[in-house]
Design an enzyme around this catalytic site. Structure first.
Site, PDB file in Angstrom:
ATOM      1  N   ASP A  83       0.825  -1.218   0.000  1.00  0.00           N
ATOM      2  CA  ASP A  83       0.000   0.000   0.000  1.00  0.00           C
ATOM      3  C   ASP A  83       0.856   1.264   0.000  1.00  0.00           C
ATOM      4  O   ASP A  83       1.967   1.273   0.519  1.00  0.00           O
ATOM      5  CB  ASP A  83      -0.910  -0.017   1.236  1.00  0.00           C
ATOM      6  N   HIS A 115       2.058   3.564  -9.118  1.00  0.00           N
ATOM      7  CA  HIS A 115       1.816   2.139  -9.402  1.00  0.00           C
ATOM      8  C   HIS A 115       2.964   1.545 -10.226  1.00  0.00           C
ATOM      9  O   HIS A 115       3.359   0.404 -10.032  1.00  0.00           O
ATOM     10  CB  HIS A 115       0.483   1.956 -10.127  1.00  0.00           C
ATOM     11  N   SER A 122      -7.551  -5.532  -4.803  1.00  0.00           N
ATOM     12  CA  SER A 122      -8.596  -6.115  -3.952  1.00  0.00           C
ATOM     13  C   SER A 122      -9.946  -6.080  -4.662  1.00  0.00           C
ATOM     14  O   SER A 122     -10.142  -5.306  -5.611  1.00  0.00           O
ATOM     15  CB  SER A 122      -8.690  -5.352  -2.629  1.00  0.00           C
ATOM     16  N   GLU A 164     -12.379  -4.712  -3.625  1.00  0.00           N
ATOM     17  CA  GLU A 164     -12.914  -3.360  -3.406  1.00  0.00           C
ATOM     18  C   GLU A 164     -12.263  -2.326  -4.329  1.00  0.00           C
ATOM     19  O   GLU A 164     -12.788  -1.224  -4.499  1.00  0.00           O
ATOM     20  CB  GLU A 164     -12.707  -2.934  -1.950  1.00  0.00           C
ATOM     21  N   LEU A 173      10.540 -20.581  -4.936  1.00  0.00           N
ATOM     22  CA  LEU A 173       9.594 -19.660  -4.294  1.00  0.00           C
ATOM     23  C   LEU A 173       8.221 -19.808  -4.928  1.00  0.00           C
ATOM     24  O   LEU A 173       8.079 -19.745  -6.153  1.00  0.00           O
ATOM     25  CB  LEU A 173      10.083 -18.200  -4.494  1.00  0.00           C
TER      26      LEU A 173
END
Ligand code: IPE
Ligand code: IPE
Ligand code: MG
Length: 251
Positions: free
Chosen positions: A21, A38, A66, A68, A132
């Site tokens: 974030d 971004h 997300s 949202e 990974l």
């Protein structure tokens, strides 16, 4: 157990989950559009992947978009999707080189067909990676995840394959996303907010939480090491007393 390249104390977390974030605020502080943040955030994600490979952390889950985030301005959503597609095209070769196995979690059916295709191809191309597991959460919501697990179990009950009484936390765990991996032991959220924002709400039940004011584009190896060091300082008790844990740990 110590290695020349990894000065951190052991043990390493086995699964790190990150809410990346602060991209928008990072850009705004520099008088740039949010989308610039971004772009730089994508670079930071790449650096985090490389750091996990370097340190031998076997599982990394990144919250990229997300459920949202659809409510953001459509131009921003479009840039995020374009960046995402571009990253898939540009990074897969290196992911293969590093031994990274890619997976996506979330309701991918809501994404564009081109993106879904690129994602499926990237998953296939990286399927032999063993160093990974990189899980990218896209159109992911923790509540959606729990609901999809409940639906899948309900479907098994409807077909007569499962008794409702047989549903317990262990079985439920295997039906939520990432249920086949160790639960995240370290959660990191950059950007200064102290909240989960509907990330892995089932999976984070016993995770150590690390919040930092560092904005995601500025999150590099040093900040990652600080988070790991804080993880290593805590005693994980899982309901036991500190003395019980010491008795086992010190044996
Ligand atoms: C995180 O940064 C990236 C996504 C949610 C896609 P933000 O875009 O939320 O940045 P802030 O929180 O507005 O600074
Ligand atoms: C969480 O960040 C989602 C991602 C990082 C992808 P947000 O910026 O969307 O979270 P809120 O809205 O501030 O809680
Ligand atoms: Mg944000």
């Amino acid at each position: 157990m110590s290695s020349d390249t990894a000065p951190q104390v052991t043990p390493m977390p086995q699964h790190v989950a990150i809410v990346m974030d602060g991209n928008g605020r990072w850009a705004k502080q520099r008088g740039k559009p949010r989308t610039y943040g971004h772009r730089r955030g994508a670079r930071a994600a790449r650096a985090a992947v490389e750091h996990c490979v370097r340190l031998g952390i076997p599982n990394l889950t990144l919250f990229a978009f997300s459920s949202e985030n659809w409510s953001r301005p459509v131009e921003e959503v479009n840039v995020l999707m374009t960046l995402f597609l571009r990253a898939l095209r540009n990074e897969v070769k290196d992911l293969v080189k590093y031994g990274v196995r890619l997976r996506f979690v979330g309701d991918v059916t809501q994404l564009s067909p081109a993106l879904q295709q690129a994602m499926a191809r990237a998953v296939e191309d990286t399927s032999a990676g063993t160093k990974l597991n990189l899980n990218i959460a896209v159109n992911y919501g923790g509540r959606w995840d729990i609901v999809q697990a409940a639906k899948s179990l309900a479907e098994q009950v409807r077909r007569g394959e499962l008794e409702p009484d047989a549903i317990d936390a262990g079985l439920f765990q295997r039906h939520v996303c990432l249920g086949d991996l160790p639960e995240p032991d370290l959660f990191i959220r950059t950007g200064g907010e102290v909240r989960i924002s509907n990330f892995l709400i089932w999976q984070l039940a016993y995770t150590e939480l690390h919040f930092t004011a560092c904005m995601w584009p500025d999150f590099g190896a040093e900040e990652f090491d600080v988070a790991i060091a804080s993880f290593n300082r805590v005693q994980r008790r899982f309901g036991q007393t500190g003395e019980q844990v010491e008795a086992v740990g010190g044996a």
